[in-house]
Design a protein around this motif. Structure first.
Motif, PDB file in Angstrom:
ATOM      1  N   UNK A 175       3.193   5.887  -2.961  1.00 30.51           N
ATOM      2  CA  UNK A 175       4.340   6.620  -3.522  1.00 30.51           C
ATOM      3  C   UNK A 175       4.184   6.804  -5.032  1.00 30.51           C
ATOM      4  N   UNK A 176       3.746   5.753  -5.712  1.00 29.69           N
ATOM      5  CA  UNK A 176       3.516   5.854  -7.160  1.00 29.69           C
ATOM      6  C   UNK A 176       2.391   6.841  -7.439  1.00 29.69           C
ATOM      7  N   UNK A 177       1.320   6.768  -6.655  1.00 28.35           N
ATOM      8  CA  UNK A 177       0.190   7.681  -6.829  1.00 28.35           C
ATOM      9  C   UNK A 177       0.627   9.134  -6.679  1.00 28.35           C
ATOM     10  N   UNK A 178       1.490   9.387  -5.710  1.00 26.51           N
ATOM     11  CA  UNK A 178       1.972  10.756  -5.512  1.00 26.51           C
ATOM     12  C   UNK A 178       2.868  11.183  -6.670  1.00 26.51           C
ATOM     13  N   UNK A 179       3.753  10.316  -7.081  1.00 29.58           N
ATOM     14  CA  UNK A 179       4.702  10.659  -8.142  1.00 29.58           C
ATOM     15  C   UNK A 179       4.008  10.943  -9.474  1.00 29.58           C
ATOM     16  N   UNK A 180       2.894  10.250  -9.725  1.00 32.51           N
ATOM     17  CA  UNK A 180       2.239  10.369 -11.026  1.00 32.51           C
ATOM     18  C   UNK A 180       0.847  10.997 -10.956  1.00 32.51           C
TER      19      UNK A 180
ATOM     20  N   UNK B 168       0.846  -1.196   0.000  1.00 33.69           N
ATOM     21  CA  UNK B 168       0.000   0.000   0.000  1.00 33.69           C
ATOM     22  C   UNK B 168       0.878   1.242   0.000  1.00 33.69           C
ATOM     23  N   UNK B 169       1.898   1.245   0.839  1.00 33.46           N
ATOM     24  CA  UNK B 169       2.818   2.386   0.864  1.00 33.46           C
ATOM     25  C   UNK B 169       3.485   2.562  -0.504  1.00 33.46           C
ATOM     26  N   UNK B 170       3.844   1.469  -1.147  1.00 28.98           N
ATOM     27  CA  UNK B 170       4.442   1.539  -2.492  1.00 28.98           C
ATOM     28  C   UNK B 170       3.460   2.172  -3.476  1.00 28.98           C
ATOM     29  N   UNK B 171       2.194   1.723  -3.430  1.00 31.70           N
ATOM     30  CA  UNK B 171       1.191   2.283  -4.346  1.00 31.70           C
ATOM     31  C   UNK B 171       0.970   3.767  -4.076  1.00 31.70           C
TER      32      UNK B 171
END
Length: 142
Positions: free
Chosen positions: A33-38, A28-31
């Motif tokens: 981070x991706x959500x924030x980056x993109x 979830x934390x990984x997702x």
């Protein structure tokens, strides 16, 4: 979206995972981070909302729903998510005996690999309990 808004909205998502599982999984934390980056937080919010509806608002109730997830993930051979949902089942009021029952059912429906994975997870949980995390300890297993 501002960093503050993202932080508030992502924390609301984390809170849902804490409610259902007792913790926020690394994936979830990984997702997030991706959500924030993109700029894709709305996708994660939609996914988490659907997940919450299926888990928390299920007619099965949280305990049974987590046990079902555990069994399905054993059948699929997905060790890490199975571990998460085994802990989620305990968090929702299941006992170790319930997890053993699910592992035994997986033996019938999915074979030895699913059963072996389930028992491996049960043993890990028993060992963790023996190291001070509380709960029932089975003599000879820890």
């Amino acid at each position: 979206m501002t960093d503050h808004t993202f932080a508030e909205r992502s924390e609301a998502l984390r809170a849902r995972y804490r409610t259902t599982l007792g913790a926020v999984p690394r994936a979830v934390e990984d997702r997030l981070r991706v959500a924030q980056a993109f700029g894709r937080l709305t996708t994660e919010e939609a996914f988490t909302t659907l997940r919450h509806i299926v888990l928390a608002e299920s007619p099965l109730g949280g305990r049974v729903q987590q046990l079902v997830h555990f069994g399905q993930l054993l059948a699929l051979g997905r060790p890490e998510p199975a571990r998460i949902h085994a802990r989620g089942a305990l968090h929702a009021g299941a006992g170790i005996a319930d997890l053993v029952g699910v592992a035994e059912t997986a033996l019938i429906t999915s074979g030895t690999p699913a059963y072996a994975l389930g028992i491996e997870i049960v043993v890990e949980l028993l060992q963790a309990e023996g190291e001070g995390e509380g709960g029932q300890v089975v003599p000879g297993l820890v």
